[in-house]
Design a protein around this motif. Structure first.
Motif, PDB file in Angstrom:
ATOM      1  N   ARG A   5      -2.183 -21.945 -12.331  1.00 15.63           N
ATOM      2  CA  ARG A   5      -2.854 -20.649 -12.192  1.00 15.63           C
ATOM      3  C   ARG A   5      -2.175 -19.809 -11.103  1.00 15.63           C
ATOM      4  NH1 ARG A   5      -9.219 -20.287 -12.075  1.00 15.63           N
ATOM      5  NH2 ARG A   5      -9.040 -19.327 -14.095  1.00 15.63           N
ATOM      6  N   THR A   6      -1.830 -20.442  -9.996  1.00 11.67           N
ATOM      7  CA  THR A   6      -1.130 -19.747  -8.909  1.00 11.67           C
ATOM      8  C   THR A   6       0.208 -19.219  -9.394  1.00 11.67           C
ATOM      9  OG1 THR A   6      -2.213 -21.120  -7.243  1.00 11.67           O
ATOM     10  CG2 THR A   6      -0.191 -20.000  -6.577  1.00 11.67           C
ATOM     11  N   GLU A   7       0.948 -20.055 -10.108  1.00  9.43           N
ATOM     12  CA  GLU A   7       2.246 -19.626 -10.639  1.00  9.43           C
ATOM     13  C   GLU A   7       2.077 -18.498 -11.646  1.00  9.43           C
ATOM     14  OE1 GLU A   7       4.082 -23.196 -12.116  1.00  9.43           O
ATOM     15  OE2 GLU A   7       4.590 -23.892 -10.087  1.00  9.43           O
ATOM     16  N   GLY A   8       1.032 -18.548 -12.453  1.00 11.54           N
ATOM     17  CA  GLY A   8       0.763 -17.487 -13.419  1.00 11.54           C
ATOM     18  C   GLY A   8       0.474 -16.157 -12.739  1.00 11.54           C
ATOM     19  N   ARG A   9      -0.288 -16.211 -11.662  1.00 12.65           N
ATOM     20  CA  ARG A   9      -0.585 -14.977 -10.913  1.00 12.65           C
ATOM     21  C   ARG A   9       0.661 -14.423 -10.241  1.00 12.65           C
ATOM     22  NH1 ARG A   9      -6.534 -15.676  -8.123  1.00 12.65           N
ATOM     23  NH2 ARG A   9      -7.660 -15.683 -10.094  1.00 12.65           N
ATOM     24  N   SER A  46       5.624 -13.826 -24.809  1.00 15.77           N
ATOM     25  CA  SER A  46       5.138 -14.307 -23.510  1.00 15.77           C
ATOM     26  C   SER A  46       4.695 -13.154 -22.618  1.00 15.77           C
ATOM     27  CB  SER A  46       6.230 -15.109 -22.799  1.00 15.77           C
ATOM     28  OG  SER A  46       6.571 -16.242 -23.552  1.00 15.77           O
ATOM     29  N   LEU A  47       5.362 -12.001 -22.762  1.00  9.64           N
ATOM     30  CA  LEU A  47       4.990 -10.841 -21.943  1.00  9.64           C
ATOM     31  C   LEU A  47       3.546 -10.438 -22.220  1.00  9.64           C
ATOM     32  CD1 LEU A  47       5.854  -8.684 -19.908  1.00  9.64           C
ATOM     33  CD2 LEU A  47       6.650  -7.308 -21.837  1.00  9.64           C
ATOM     34  N   TYR A  48       3.150 -10.487 -23.476  1.00 11.55           N
ATOM     35  CA  TYR A  48       1.790 -10.079 -23.838  1.00 11.55           C
ATOM     36  C   TYR A  48       0.743 -11.099 -23.385  1.00 11.55           C
ATOM     37  CZ  TYR A  48       3.668  -6.050 -26.164  1.00 11.55           C
ATOM     38  OH  TYR A  48       4.309  -4.858 -26.410  1.00 11.55           O
ATOM     39  N   HIS A  49       1.188 -12.249 -22.958  1.00 13.20           N
ATOM     40  CA  HIS A  49       0.280 -13.201 -22.311  1.00 13.20           C
ATOM     41  C   HIS A  49      -0.142 -12.660 -20.943  1.00 13.20           C
ATOM     42  CE1 HIS A  49      -1.401 -16.940 -20.779  1.00 13.20           C
ATOM     43  NE2 HIS A  49      -0.607 -16.831 -19.743  1.00 13.20           N
ATOM     44  N   HIS A  50       0.753 -11.951 -20.292  1.00 12.08           N
ATOM     45  CA  HIS A  50       0.508 -11.400 -18.956  1.00 12.08           C
ATOM     46  C   HIS A  50      -0.004  -9.964 -18.994  1.00 12.08           C
ATOM     47  CE1 HIS A  50       2.491 -14.786 -16.952  1.00 12.08           C
ATOM     48  NE2 HIS A  50       3.437 -14.702 -17.873  1.00 12.08           N
ATOM     49  N   ILE A  51       0.422  -9.207 -20.003  1.00 10.19           N
ATOM     50  CA  ILE A  51       0.139  -7.768 -20.076  1.00 10.19           C
ATOM     51  C   ILE A  51      -0.472  -7.456 -21.437  1.00 10.19           C
ATOM     52  CG2 ILE A  51       1.142  -5.457 -19.958  1.00 10.19           C
ATOM     53  CD1 ILE A  51       1.461  -7.125 -17.350  1.00 10.19           C
ATOM     54  N   LYS A  52      -1.595  -6.750 -21.439  1.00 11.81           N
ATOM     55  CA  LYS A  52      -2.292  -6.435 -22.689  1.00 11.81           C
ATOM     56  C   LYS A  52      -1.508  -5.437 -23.542  1.00 11.81           C
ATOM     57  CE  LYS A  52      -6.621  -4.317 -24.147  1.00 11.81           C
ATOM     58  NZ  LYS A  52      -7.860  -3.722 -23.681  1.00 11.81           N
ATOM     59  N   SER A  53      -1.087  -4.319 -22.918  1.00 12.90           N
ATOM     60  CA  SER A  53      -0.362  -3.277 -23.647  1.00 12.90           C
ATOM     61  C   SER A  53       0.342  -2.383 -22.640  1.00 12.90           C
ATOM     62  CB  SER A  53      -1.323  -2.432 -24.494  1.00 12.90           C
ATOM     63  OG  SER A  53      -2.167  -1.667 -23.646  1.00 12.90           O
ATOM     64  N   LYS A  54       1.241  -1.563 -23.135  1.00 13.43           N
ATOM     65  CA  LYS A  54       1.941  -0.610 -22.272  1.00 13.43           C
ATOM     66  C   LYS A  54       0.936   0.359 -21.636  1.00 13.43           C
ATOM     67  CE  LYS A  54       5.423   3.054 -22.533  1.00 13.43           C
ATOM     68  NZ  LYS A  54       6.443   3.692 -23.404  1.00 13.43           N
ATOM     69  N   ASP A  55      -0.016   0.832 -22.431  1.00 22.42           N
ATOM     70  CA  ASP A  55      -1.025   1.758 -21.900  1.00 22.42           C
ATOM     71  C   ASP A  55      -1.843   1.107 -20.788  1.00 22.42           C
ATOM     72  OD1 ASP A  55      -0.107   3.516 -23.806  1.00 22.42           O
ATOM     73  OD2 ASP A  55      -1.899   3.389 -25.067  1.00 22.42           O
ATOM     74  N   ALA A  56      -2.329  -0.096 -21.039  1.00 21.39           N
ATOM     75  CA  ALA A  56      -3.133  -0.804 -20.037  1.00 21.39           C
ATOM     76  C   ALA A  56      -2.315  -1.081 -18.788  1.00 21.39           C
ATOM     77  CB  ALA A  56      -3.678  -2.103 -20.615  1.00 21.39           C
ATOM     78  N   LEU A  57      -1.044  -1.410 -18.972  1.00 19.73           N
ATOM     79  CA  LEU A  57      -0.153  -1.673 -17.845  1.00 19.73           C
ATOM     80  C   LEU A  57       0.025  -0.416 -17.001  1.00 19.73           C
ATOM     81  CD1 LEU A  57       1.911  -3.397 -16.299  1.00 19.73           C
ATOM     82  CD2 LEU A  57       3.596  -2.775 -18.054  1.00 19.73           C
ATOM     83  N   PHE A  58       0.279   0.716 -17.651  1.00 20.91           N
ATOM     84  CA  PHE A  58       0.491   1.958 -16.919  1.00 20.91           C
ATOM     85  C   PHE A  58      -0.769   2.347 -16.138  1.00 20.91           C
ATOM     86  CE2 PHE A  58       1.023   6.535 -16.306  1.00 20.91           C
ATOM     87  CZ  PHE A  58       2.309   6.575 -15.791  1.00 20.91           C
ATOM     88  N   ILE A  59      -1.930   2.222 -16.775  1.00 14.80           N
ATOM     89  CA  ILE A  59      -3.192   2.543 -16.091  1.00 14.80           C
ATOM     90  C   ILE A  59      -3.389   1.625 -14.893  1.00 14.80           C
ATOM     91  CG2 ILE A  59      -5.709   2.493 -16.320  1.00 14.80           C
ATOM     92  CD1 ILE A  59      -5.290   3.445 -19.254  1.00 14.80           C
ATOM     93  N   GLU A  60      -3.138   0.341 -15.080  1.00 12.36           N
ATOM     94  CA  GLU A  60      -3.307  -0.606 -13.972  1.00 12.36           C
ATOM     95  C   GLU A  60      -2.383  -0.272 -12.795  1.00 12.36           C
ATOM     96  OE1 GLU A  60      -2.909  -5.392 -12.993  1.00 12.36           O
ATOM     97  OE2 GLU A  60      -2.787  -4.717 -15.068  1.00 12.36           O
TER      98      GLU A  60
END
Length: 193
Positions: A5-9, A46-60
């Motif tokens: 979990r630490t490595e994932g974060r 694998s990227l989508y495991h960490h990031i939901k979408s480009k839009d969600a990423l930009f907002i975050e």
């Protein structure tokens, strides 16, 4: 917390940092999830495991940049008592953030035209909350009654936000520019006719 979990974060934080740099350099439209994945060394799925979408990423990323900037501004005004001193401290803090060549705040805030409408609405809502400390500061100023506080605040923020368009390193410092803008917006004395 488990090691996985630490490595994932940590991995997600690394991806966010890479994505922020790409968005800052290329804007919303010029940034692709593929490029983020490539630069982060993560395969597409694998990227989508960490990031939901480009839009969600930009907002975050946008919201995170504003959260950090707001905390700096609130801390800068905390020690001041006089309303004009508080305004000056806020102006200086905002310009020091925005005019920092490593800042992610300005590029993230100024990319509203390129994003989809639903993303733009989320960004504008967060930006409006970001302006809350300035709303409180302006409300506390001893302005003549003829001055509309909403217009005053919007003009002040337009000046502060627009400084990045003309600022050049090596000239006046962001601190000096912030103080000058605050001084120009200082309205004391007799009422306007």
């Amino acid at each position: 917390m488990t090691r996985a979990r630490t490595e994932g974060r940590q991995r997600r934080a690394q991806i966010l940092e890479i994505a922020a740099r790409i968005f800052t350099r290329k804007g919303y439209r010029g940034t692709s999830m593929r490029e983020i994945g490539e630069q982060a060394g993560v395969l597409g799925g694998s990227l989508y495991h960490h990031i939901k979408s480009k839009d969600a990423l930009f907002i975050e990323l946008h919201d995170g940049a504003l959260d950090a900037a707001e905390a700096i501004i609130v801390a800068a005004i905390r020690g001041a008592r006089d309303p004009w001193d508080k305004l000056e401290a806020a102006c200086v803090a905002l310009l020091e953030i925005q005019l920092d060549p490593e800042s992610l705040t300005m590029p993230m805030m100024n990319d509203f035209r390129e994003v989809p409408d639903d993303v733009r609405e989320a960004l504008i809502a967060r930006r409006d909350r970001f302006e809350g400390p300035f709303r409180l500061l302006v409300d506390a100023l001893p302005l003549p009654p003829e001055i509309d506080r909403s217009i005053y605040r919007n003009l002040l923020l337009a000046q502060l936000n627009g400084a990045a368009d003309w600022y050049r390193p090596g000239g006046l410092s962001p601190r000096v520019i912030g103080r000058q803008i605050a001084l120009l917006f200082r309205h004391e004395g007799p009422e306007m006719p």
